[in-house]
Design a protein around this motif. Structure first.
Motif, PDB file in Angstrom:
ATOM      1  N   ALA A 198      55.168 -58.131  47.820  1.00 19.36           N
ATOM      2  CA  ALA A 198      54.033 -58.692  47.080  1.00 19.36           C
ATOM      3  C   ALA A 198      54.292 -58.651  45.583  1.00 19.36           C
ATOM      4  CB  ALA A 198      52.754 -57.931  47.422  1.00 19.36           C
ATOM      5  N   GLU A 199      54.822 -57.533  45.090  1.00 19.44           N
ATOM      6  CA  GLU A 199      55.121 -57.418  43.661  1.00 19.44           C
ATOM      7  C   GLU A 199      56.208 -58.418  43.250  1.00 19.44           C
ATOM      8  OE1 GLU A 199      53.410 -53.498  44.894  1.00 19.44           O
ATOM      9  OE2 GLU A 199      54.855 -54.923  45.724  1.00 19.44           O
ATOM     10  N   PHE A 200      57.221 -58.576  44.100  1.00 17.44           N
ATOM     11  CA  PHE A 200      58.279 -59.534  43.763  1.00 17.44           C
ATOM     12  C   PHE A 200      57.740 -60.966  43.781  1.00 17.44           C
ATOM     13  CE2 PHE A 200      61.779 -62.371  45.187  1.00 17.44           C
ATOM     14  CZ  PHE A 200      62.530 -62.308  44.033  1.00 17.44           C
ATOM     15  N   ALA A 201      56.904 -61.294  44.753  1.00 18.70           N
ATOM     16  CA  ALA A 201      56.311 -62.635  44.800  1.00 18.70           C
ATOM     17  C   ALA A 201      55.484 -62.902  43.545  1.00 18.70           C
ATOM     18  CB  ALA A 201      55.441 -62.786  46.049  1.00 18.70           C
ATOM     19  N   LEU A 259      54.723 -65.478  38.179  1.00 19.67           N
ATOM     20  CA  LEU A 259      54.537 -65.332  36.739  1.00 19.67           C
ATOM     21  C   LEU A 259      55.707 -65.925  35.961  1.00 19.67           C
ATOM     22  CD1 LEU A 259      53.056 -61.719  36.551  1.00 19.67           C
ATOM     23  CD2 LEU A 259      51.884 -63.863  35.987  1.00 19.67           C
ATOM     24  N   ALA A 260      56.922 -65.772  36.477  1.00 17.82           N
ATOM     25  CA  ALA A 260      58.080 -66.350  35.800  1.00 17.82           C
ATOM     26  C   ALA A 260      57.980 -67.879  35.771  1.00 17.82           C
ATOM     27  CB  ALA A 260      59.370 -65.916  36.498  1.00 17.82           C
ATOM     28  N   ILE A 261      57.565 -68.479  36.875  1.00 17.13           N
ATOM     29  CA  ILE A 261      57.420 -69.932  36.924  1.00 17.13           C
ATOM     30  C   ILE A 261      56.286 -70.393  36.011  1.00 17.13           C
ATOM     31  CG2 ILE A 261      56.783 -71.873  38.416  1.00 17.13           C
ATOM     32  CD1 ILE A 261      58.293 -70.468  40.672  1.00 17.13           C
ATOM     33  N   ALA A 262      55.173 -69.648  36.004  1.00 17.80           N
ATOM     34  CA  ALA A 262      54.065 -69.988  35.110  1.00 17.80           C
ATOM     35  C   ALA A 262      54.505 -69.905  33.649  1.00 17.80           C
ATOM     36  CB  ALA A 262      52.883 -69.053  35.367  1.00 17.80           C
ATOM     37  N   PHE A 263      55.316 -68.914  33.321  1.00 18.11           N
ATOM     38  CA  PHE A 263      55.856 -68.757  31.969  1.00 18.11           C
ATOM     39  C   PHE A 263      56.694 -69.979  31.589  1.00 18.11           C
ATOM     40  CE2 PHE A 263      59.112 -67.062  29.038  1.00 18.11           C
ATOM     41  CZ  PHE A 263      58.310 -66.463  28.075  1.00 18.11           C
ATOM     42  N   ALA A 264      57.552 -70.413  32.508  1.00 15.78           N
ATOM     43  CA  ALA A 264      58.383 -71.584  32.245  1.00 15.78           C
ATOM     44  C   ALA A 264      57.534 -72.841  32.076  1.00 15.78           C
ATOM     45  CB  ALA A 264      59.389 -71.780  33.379  1.00 15.78           C
ATOM     46  N   LEU A 265      56.519 -73.001  32.915  1.00 14.16           N
ATOM     47  CA  LEU A 265      55.650 -74.179  32.824  1.00 14.16           C
ATOM     48  C   LEU A 265      54.872 -74.202  31.519  1.00 14.16           C
ATOM     49  CD1 LEU A 265      54.261 -74.390  36.469  1.00 14.16           C
ATOM     50  CD2 LEU A 265      55.850 -75.978  35.371  1.00 14.16           C
ATOM     51  N   ALA A 266      54.490 -73.035  31.018  1.00  8.11           N
ATOM     52  CA  ALA A 266      53.767 -72.987  29.753  1.00  8.11           C
ATOM     53  C   ALA A 266      54.656 -73.399  28.591  1.00  8.11           C
ATOM     54  CB  ALA A 266      53.206 -71.575  29.525  1.00  8.11           C
ATOM     55  N   PHE A 267      55.891 -72.916  28.590  1.00  2.00           N
ATOM     56  CA  PHE A 267      56.769 -73.173  27.453  1.00  2.00           C
ATOM     57  C   PHE A 267      57.556 -74.475  27.575  1.00  2.00           C
ATOM     58  CE2 PHE A 267      55.797 -68.787  26.633  1.00  2.00           C
ATOM     59  CZ  PHE A 267      55.822 -68.697  25.247  1.00  2.00           C
ATOM     60  N   CYS A 268      57.572 -75.100  28.761  1.00  4.12           N
ATOM     61  CA  CYS A 268      58.315 -76.355  28.904  1.00  4.12           C
ATOM     62  C   CYS A 268      57.696 -77.468  28.069  1.00  4.12           C
ATOM     63  CB  CYS A 268      58.408 -76.769  30.374  1.00  4.12           C
ATOM     64  SG  CYS A 268      56.910 -77.518  31.041  1.00  4.12           S
ATOM     65  N   LEU A 283      57.188 -55.109  37.753  1.00  8.84           N
ATOM     66  CA  LEU A 283      56.931 -55.601  39.099  1.00  8.84           C
ATOM     67  C   LEU A 283      58.125 -55.438  40.030  1.00  8.84           C
ATOM     68  CD1 LEU A 283      54.962 -58.872  38.237  1.00  8.84           C
ATOM     69  CD2 LEU A 283      54.045 -56.842  39.374  1.00  8.84           C
ATOM     70  N   MET A 284      59.340 -55.459  39.502  1.00 11.45           N
ATOM     71  CA  MET A 284      60.529 -55.404  40.334  1.00 11.45           C
ATOM     72  C   MET A 284      61.168 -54.014  40.376  1.00 11.45           C
ATOM     73  SD  MET A 284      62.053 -59.107  39.114  1.00 11.45           S
ATOM     74  CE  MET A 284      63.614 -58.991  39.973  1.00 11.45           C
ATOM     75  N   ASN A 285      61.099 -53.291  39.253  1.00 13.06           N
ATOM     76  CA  ASN A 285      61.721 -51.967  39.185  1.00 13.06           C
ATOM     77  C   ASN A 285      60.707 -50.840  39.263  1.00 13.06           C
ATOM     78  OD1 ASN A 285      64.103 -53.331  38.842  1.00 13.06           O
ATOM     79  ND2 ASN A 285      64.251 -52.957  36.644  1.00 13.06           N
ATOM     80  N   GLY A 286      59.431 -51.186  39.091  1.00 11.80           N
ATOM     81  CA  GLY A 286      58.386 -50.165  39.061  1.00 11.80           C
ATOM     82  C   GLY A 286      58.028 -49.805  37.635  1.00 11.80           C
ATOM     83  N   GLY A 287      56.760 -49.582  37.388  1.00  7.97           N
ATOM     84  CA  GLY A 287      56.323 -49.220  36.043  1.00  7.97           C
ATOM     85  C   GLY A 287      55.044 -49.938  35.670  1.00  7.97           C
ATOM     86  N   ALA A 288      54.503 -49.580  34.496  1.00  8.92           N
ATOM     87  CA  ALA A 288      53.247 -50.164  34.028  1.00  8.92           C
ATOM     88  C   ALA A 288      53.459 -51.612  33.606  1.00  8.92           C
ATOM     89  CB  ALA A 288      52.699 -49.343  32.859  1.00  8.92           C
ATOM     90  N   ILE A 289      52.479 -52.463  33.899  1.00 12.15           N
ATOM     91  CA  ILE A 289      52.585 -53.867  33.517  1.00 12.15           C
ATOM     92  C   ILE A 289      51.362 -54.356  32.741  1.00 12.15           C
ATOM     93  CG2 ILE A 289      54.003 -54.380  35.548  1.00 12.15           C
ATOM     94  CD1 ILE A 289      51.507 -55.823  36.688  1.00 12.15           C
ATOM     95  N   ALA A 290      50.326 -53.540  32.628  1.00 12.65           N
ATOM     96  CA  ALA A 290      49.068 -54.024  32.039  1.00 12.65           C
ATOM     97  C   ALA A 290      49.259 -54.527  30.610  1.00 12.65           C
ATOM     98  CB  ALA A 290      48.011 -52.914  32.081  1.00 12.65           C
ATOM     99  N   GLY A 291      49.926 -53.726  29.768  1.00 11.82           N
ATOM    100  CA  GLY A 291      50.118 -54.115  28.370  1.00 11.82           C
ATOM    101  C   GLY A 291      50.952 -55.377  28.215  1.00 11.82           C
ATOM    102  N   PRO A 292      52.179 -55.388  28.755  1.00 12.05           N
ATOM    103  CA  PRO A 292      52.999 -56.601  28.620  1.00 12.05           C
ATOM    104  C   PRO A 292      52.419 -57.820  29.322  1.00 12.05           C
ATOM    105  CG  PRO A 292      54.088 -54.981  30.023  1.00 12.05           C
ATOM    106  CD  PRO A 292      52.944 -54.283  29.362  1.00 12.05           C
ATOM    107  N   LEU A 293      51.667 -57.602  30.410  1.00 15.93           N
ATOM    108  CA  LEU A 293      51.046 -58.743  31.079  1.00 15.93           C
ATOM    109  C   LEU A 293      50.000 -59.383  30.176  1.00 15.93           C
ATOM    110  CD1 LEU A 293      50.640 -60.545  33.541  1.00 15.93           C
ATOM    111  CD2 LEU A 293      49.047 -58.827  34.452  1.00 15.93           C
ATOM    112  N   THR A 294      49.215 -58.571  29.505  1.00 12.03           N
ATOM    113  CA  THR A 294      48.230 -59.114  28.559  1.00 12.03           C
ATOM    114  C   THR A 294      48.925 -59.897  27.454  1.00 12.03           C
ATOM    115  OG1 THR A 294      46.721 -57.261  28.987  1.00 12.03           O
ATOM    116  CG2 THR A 294      46.374 -58.517  26.965  1.00 12.03           C
TER     117      THR A 294
END
Length: 266
Positions: A150-153, A158-167, A230-241
């Motif tokens: 689930a975390e990898f999905a 999010l990676a695809i959404a990032f690309a779509l935003a910056f494309c 999401l892939m290695n484990g760890g906090a994501i709240a700050g960088p996700l914001t």
């Protein structure tokens, strides 16, 4: 006395029809990829080259071991590669315009925005290919996801959404300049400082103060940290914001500019 006919009123297309036209032209883009698989060279060869080169050349020097560096770099290089892939849509659109493809589109009973939306949606296939190739090669080299499916999905979404935003930045440039080569040159000038001025390849702690200040808040760093969490484990709240703010800002700036340049060009 010759009578000059008044120009035809602009064609009005419903939202549902516009969506259908955009999806149809997205399928056209996918078929182009299937018939010309060399279009995938940048999303199949580049991930392998960058991953192998950086891990085995710099892994020992930066992290003390290639294994440790591999765990750090894979999520970051996913952002790097997918951002590179997102820049190609501007080149493709510019090529279609200069070759007269859009002249044929204008003669068809389709929404004016359909070729633009179709090109952007078709690029999602390229992003998925890029991520798939990267993860296969990384797994062979020894990388292991430390979280669940689930975390990898979510990381992939999010990676695809990032690309779509910056494309849309690439679309904007592609509609402004006159040749595909100029699009590639300009986007390279923008992309290289943006990606290398981040924590994708090295920790920001060793950077000069002025560069570290930027690298710590850059969109590439923020998204890289999200994927690492999401892939290695760890906090994501700050960088996700931070990532969501950057993505919203990119859309707010470049989507209107891209659509304005597109309507002006075609």
């Amino acid at each position: 006395m010759t009578t000059i006919a008044a120009p035809a009123p602009p064609r009005r297309v419903s939202l549902s029809s516009s969506t259908r036209h955009g999806l149809s032209l997205a399928w056209r883009g996918i078929l182009k990829i299937r018939k010309n698989p060399e279009q995938l060279a940048d999303v199949t060869i580049a991930p392998i080259i960058f991953l192998v080169m950086f891990v085995y050349l710099f892994g020992g020097a930066i992290m003390g071991s290639t294994g440790g560096y591999l765990q750090m770099i894979v999520p970051g290089i996913m952002v790097f590669n997918i951002l590179q892939a997102s820049m190609t849509v501007g080149v493709q659109l510019n090529t279609d315009v200069t070759k007269g493809v859009f002249d044929r589109f204008r003669a068809m009973p389709i929404a004016r925005s359909a070729p633009l939306i179709g090109a952007v949606l078709a690029d999602i296939v390229r992003y998925l290919v890029c991520i798939t190739v990267l993860m296969i090669v990384a797994t062979i080299m020894g990388y292991r996801i430390q979280t669940g499916p689930a975390e990898f999905a979510l990381a992939v979404v999010l990676a695809i959404a990032f690309a779509l935003a910056f494309c849309w930045a690439s679309v904007f440039v592609g509609m402004l300049v006159k040749s595909p080569g100029a699009v590639q040159g300009l986007m390279f000038v923008v992309l290289m400082p943006l990606t290398f001025g981040s924590n994708v390849f090295v920790p920001t702690g060793t950077m000069p103060g002025w560069l570290k200040a930027w690298a710590d808040i850059s969109p590439v760093t923020q998204m890289s940290d999200v994927l690492r969490g999401l892939m290695n484990g760890g906090a994501i709240a700050g960088p996700l914001t931070g990532s969501l703010i950057w993505m919203a800002a990119a859309l707010a700036v470049f989507f209107p500019l891209a659509t304005w340049a597109y309507r002006k060009r075609v």
